[in-house]
Design a protein around this motif. Sequence first.
Motif, PDB file in Angstrom:
ATOM      1  N   ARG A 174       0.834  -1.211   0.000  1.00 39.03           N
ATOM      2  CA  ARG A 174       0.000   0.000   0.000  1.00 39.03           C
ATOM      3  C   ARG A 174       0.870   1.262   0.000  1.00 39.03           C
ATOM      4  NH1 ARG A 174      -4.453  -2.048   4.509  1.00 39.03           N
ATOM      5  NH2 ARG A 174      -5.518  -3.535   3.124  1.00 39.03           N
ATOM      6  N   GLY A 175       1.962   1.213   0.763  1.00 38.55           N
ATOM      7  CA  GLY A 175       2.873   2.360   0.750  1.00 38.55           C
ATOM      8  C   GLY A 175       3.502   2.566  -0.615  1.00 38.55           C
ATOM      9  N   THR A 176       3.787   1.467  -1.291  1.00 44.10           N
ATOM     10  CA  THR A 176       4.316   1.561  -2.661  1.00 44.10           C
ATOM     11  C   THR A 176       3.284   2.174  -3.597  1.00 44.10           C
ATOM     12  OG1 THR A 176       5.780  -0.333  -2.313  1.00 44.10           O
ATOM     13  CG2 THR A 176       5.207   0.201  -4.590  1.00 44.10           C
ATOM     14  N   LEU A 177       2.042   1.820  -3.392  1.00 40.86           N
ATOM     15  CA  LEU A 177       0.962   2.408  -4.193  1.00 40.86           C
ATOM     16  C   LEU A 177       0.908   3.927  -4.004  1.00 40.86           C
ATOM     17  CD1 LEU A 177      -1.633   2.335  -5.903  1.00 40.86           C
ATOM     18  CD2 LEU A 177      -2.876   1.677  -3.821  1.00 40.86           C
ATOM     19  N   VAL A 178       1.008   4.372  -2.762  1.00 39.67           N
ATOM     20  CA  VAL A 178       1.026   5.821  -2.497  1.00 39.67           C
ATOM     21  C   VAL A 178       2.209   6.467  -3.224  1.00 39.67           C
ATOM     22  CG1 VAL A 178       1.352   7.578  -0.728  1.00 39.67           C
ATOM     23  CG2 VAL A 178      -0.144   5.614  -0.283  1.00 39.67           C
ATOM     24  N   GLY A 179       3.377   5.839  -3.108  1.00 37.63           N
ATOM     25  CA  GLY A 179       4.553   6.370  -3.774  1.00 37.63           C
ATOM     26  C   GLY A 179       4.388   6.418  -5.277  1.00 37.63           C
ATOM     27  N   HIS A 180       3.796   5.379  -5.833  1.00 40.72           N
ATOM     28  CA  HIS A 180       3.607   5.346  -7.285  1.00 40.72           C
ATOM     29  C   HIS A 180       2.671   6.463  -7.744  1.00 40.72           C
ATOM     30  CE1 HIS A 180       3.345   3.758 -11.308  1.00 40.72           C
ATOM     31  NE2 HIS A 180       2.022   3.712 -11.208  1.00 40.72           N
ATOM     32  N   GLY A 217      -1.012  22.752  -8.984  1.00 36.23           N
ATOM     33  CA  GLY A 217      -0.454  22.411  -7.675  1.00 36.23           C
ATOM     34  C   GLY A 217       0.113  21.012  -7.671  1.00 36.23           C
ATOM     35  N   PHE A 218       1.134  20.802  -6.881  1.00 36.99           N
ATOM     36  CA  PHE A 218       1.711  19.471  -6.747  1.00 36.99           C
ATOM     37  C   PHE A 218       0.925  18.676  -5.697  1.00 36.99           C
ATOM     38  CE2 PHE A 218       6.312  20.504  -8.318  1.00 36.99           C
ATOM     39  CZ  PHE A 218       5.799  20.767  -9.579  1.00 36.99           C
ATOM     40  N   PRO A 219       0.939  17.354  -5.793  1.00 33.53           N
ATOM     41  CA  PRO A 219       0.067  16.539  -4.927  1.00 33.53           C
ATOM     42  C   PRO A 219       0.662  16.266  -3.551  1.00 33.53           C
ATOM     43  CG  PRO A 219       1.259  15.120  -6.417  1.00 33.53           C
ATOM     44  CD  PRO A 219       1.659  16.531  -6.783  1.00 33.53           C
ATOM     45  N   LEU A 220      -0.234  15.902  -2.648  1.00 28.71           N
ATOM     46  CA  LEU A 220       0.180  15.380  -1.351  1.00 28.71           C
ATOM     47  C   LEU A 220      -0.751  14.231  -0.998  1.00 28.71           C
ATOM     48  CD1 LEU A 220      -1.767  16.358   1.342  1.00 28.71           C
ATOM     49  CD2 LEU A 220      -1.040  18.550   0.421  1.00 28.71           C
ATOM     50  N   ALA A 221      -0.273  13.381  -0.110  1.00 26.17           N
ATOM     51  CA  ALA A 221      -1.067  12.228   0.341  1.00 26.17           C
ATOM     52  C   ALA A 221      -1.200  12.288   1.848  1.00 26.17           C
ATOM     53  CB  ALA A 221      -0.400  10.927  -0.077  1.00 26.17           C
ATOM     54  N   GLU A 222      -2.403  11.991   2.317  1.00 27.86           N
ATOM     55  CA  GLU A 222      -2.655  11.808   3.735  1.00 27.86           C
ATOM     56  C   GLU A 222      -2.737  10.303   3.960  1.00 27.86           C
ATOM     57  OE1 GLU A 222      -5.519  15.802   3.743  1.00 27.86           O
ATOM     58  OE2 GLU A 222      -6.370  13.780   3.878  1.00 27.86           O
ATOM     59  N   VAL A 223      -1.750   9.739   4.619  1.00 28.39           N
ATOM     60  CA  VAL A 223      -1.617   8.282   4.682  1.00 28.39           C
ATOM     61  C   VAL A 223      -1.904   7.798   6.102  1.00 28.39           C
ATOM     62  CG1 VAL A 223      -0.157   6.317   4.099  1.00 28.39           C
ATOM     63  CG2 VAL A 223       0.248   8.530   2.983  1.00 28.39           C
ATOM     64  N   ALA A 224      -2.814   6.833   6.195  1.00 25.32           N
ATOM     65  CA  ALA A 224      -3.157   6.241   7.490  1.00 25.32           C
ATOM     66  C   ALA A 224      -2.185   5.122   7.830  1.00 25.32           C
ATOM     67  CB  ALA A 224      -4.585   5.708   7.452  1.00 25.32           C
ATOM     68  N   GLU A 225      -2.191   4.713   9.082  1.00 22.66           N
ATOM     69  CA  GLU A 225      -1.292   3.648   9.531  1.00 22.66           C
ATOM     70  C   GLU A 225      -1.537   2.346   8.775  1.00 22.66           C
ATOM     71  OE1 GLU A 225      -1.639   0.754  11.368  1.00 22.66           O
ATOM     72  OE2 GLU A 225       0.522   0.472  11.745  1.00 22.66           O
ATOM     73  N   THR A 226      -2.751   2.161   8.265  1.00 22.20           N
ATOM     74  CA  THR A 226      -3.072   0.971   7.476  1.00 22.20           C
ATOM     75  C   THR A 226      -2.403   0.995   6.103  1.00 22.20           C
ATOM     76  OG1 THR A 226      -5.016   2.059   6.541  1.00 22.20           O
ATOM     77  CG2 THR A 226      -5.340   0.768   8.564  1.00 22.20           C
ATOM     78  N   GLY A 227      -1.951   2.157   5.679  1.00 19.19           N
ATOM     79  CA  GLY A 227      -1.374   2.311   4.343  1.00 19.19           C
ATOM     80  C   GLY A 227      -2.366   2.865   3.335  1.00 19.19           C
ATOM     81  N   ALA A 262      -4.854   5.726   1.817  1.00 23.29           N
ATOM     82  CA  ALA A 262      -4.497   7.144   1.744  1.00 23.29           C
ATOM     83  C   ALA A 262      -5.540   7.939   0.966  1.00 23.29           C
ATOM     84  CB  ALA A 262      -3.131   7.290   1.063  1.00 23.29           C
ATOM     85  N   THR A 263      -5.426   9.251   1.106  1.00 25.33           N
ATOM     86  CA  THR A 263      -6.194  10.168   0.267  1.00 25.33           C
ATOM     87  C   THR A 263      -5.207  11.062  -0.480  1.00 25.33           C
ATOM     88  OG1 THR A 263      -8.082  10.200   1.771  1.00 25.33           O
ATOM     89  CG2 THR A 263      -7.882  12.036   0.231  1.00 25.33           C
ATOM     90  N   ILE A 264      -5.373  11.139  -1.794  1.00 23.72           N
ATOM     91  CA  ILE A 264      -4.538  12.001  -2.633  1.00 23.72           C
ATOM     92  C   ILE A 264      -5.270  13.324  -2.816  1.00 23.72           C
ATOM     93  CG2 ILE A 264      -3.318  12.232  -4.826  1.00 23.72           C
ATOM     94  CD1 ILE A 264      -2.378   9.845  -3.156  1.00 23.72           C
ATOM     95  N   THR A 265      -4.563  14.420  -2.620  1.00 20.50           N
ATOM     96  CA  THR A 265      -5.193  15.727  -2.750  1.00 20.50           C
ATOM     97  C   THR A 265      -4.149  16.765  -3.151  1.00 20.50           C
ATOM     98  OG1 THR A 265      -6.610  17.332  -1.596  1.00 20.50           O
ATOM     99  CG2 THR A 265      -4.901  16.268  -0.282  1.00 20.50           C
ATOM    100  N   LYS A 266      -4.518  18.018  -3.136  1.00 13.62           N
ATOM    101  CA  LYS A 266      -3.598  19.132  -3.426  1.00 13.62           C
ATOM    102  C   LYS A 266      -4.017  20.325  -2.589  1.00 13.62           C
ATOM    103  CE  LYS A 266      -6.043  21.036  -7.443  1.00 13.62           C
ATOM    104  NZ  LYS A 266      -6.199  22.398  -6.941  1.00 13.62           N
TER     105      LYS A 266
END
Length: 446
Positions: free
Chosen positions: A194-200, A228-238, A240-244
């Motif tokens: 899941r963390g790799t997914l966020v990174g991708h 705008g460039f993106p940011l992710a709000e990532v939970a401990e489960t992995g 996330a929400t992608i936003t800007k």
Amino acid sequence: MRNVRIGAGAGFSGDRIEPAVDLAARGDLDFLVFECLAERTIALAQLARLSDPAAGYDPLLERRMRAVLPVTAKTGTKILTNMGAANPVAAARRTADIAAGLGLTGLKIAAVTGDDVLSHIDDCVLDETGAPAHRLGERLVSANAYIGVAGLVEALALGADVVICGRASDPALFLAPLVHTFGWAMDDFERLGRGTLVGHLLECGAQVTGGYFADPGIKDVPDLAHIGFPLAEVAETGNATITKLPGTGGLVSRATATEQLLYEIHDPARYLQPDVVADFSGVRLDEVGPDRVAVSGGQGHAPTGAFKVSVGYRDGWLGEGQISYAGANAVARGRLAIDVVAARLKDLAGEITEERGALIGLDSVRPTFSRNAPGEVRMRYAARCASQDAAARVAEEVESLYLCGPMGGGGVSRTVREIVAIASTLISREHVRPAVQLFEVADAPA
């Protein structure tokens, strides 16, 4: 534990700087990641380092650091980047100098090395040729493995405020902060996936906020000029929400996230990474608000134990020239110019391994495609040559069209450059040994 907030400060070496500064200032970020290294970039950086042992890092590193460090030092945001390219230690030293000049004493900058595996690849078989790497002989320039999170996590554990590496897996730059913050085990493959997914989703910067997506009238993107460039709000489960950031241009939608999800993915169930085989086949993307896409369903499996390696090697010289023709019969004059150059270069047949003449705006991208004649064309002639002299001759023949070619030619440009080609291979994990070197600003050389 609150969500970890990770921003993407760059998707490639030449990316804009001001959106990253905006993210650092207004994003309430824990981490800001600059992904700036492409396959060919690091080979070119290795050539630069061969010429100057203090060179070989990203040419925009200094500008980026001067722009963002005063902000991240104030907000406590940690930076991770592969701007070290072929020389992470020199990049870290230079960053420490910049921080010292800005009065940011106490800042810790880490260099992560270990991706350079040039001394271990002689018998590795190149995917493109099926031959072992040692057959390249003195043409071999570089070999860099895509390292995983180990060195990056170690650097963060040592208290680094800035972590600079060379060739790392792009998603690993984003996965490492999650492993560090949440304490994920390196055999918790579901969370690593899941963390790799966020990174991708973040690794290409503005591609997930509407850049490289916009197509007027078909896929409209608001205020693309101020994306705008993106940011992710990532939970401990992995998950996330992608936003800007509010007030920035672009958009984050299910469509933009889907396009980025598919970027460079051959098998969605087996995205091979150094720390995990990520499985994106069950991913869900749900729009949960304006410019907010929730991401879930990522999975992962044990890694293969082999690391991908980018191998750079000298592959001859490129000679290129361009000239424009405008007005009636411009296409015919451009064709004649191609024929003239081709005829003039026949005596270099033994030196030229590949050549092509094309009319930009007519058949340069799709050679078999043509339409009604345009009012102007730009002729480009390029050839791959065995020597620098032969490549220079190609460019000279185009320039000589000024007075020796068809009527009305103008605006000649010409270039000659060495070609650094890239090949791929795999290397066993045992040959890849990341190491961390830490610099504190107070101790950095003046």
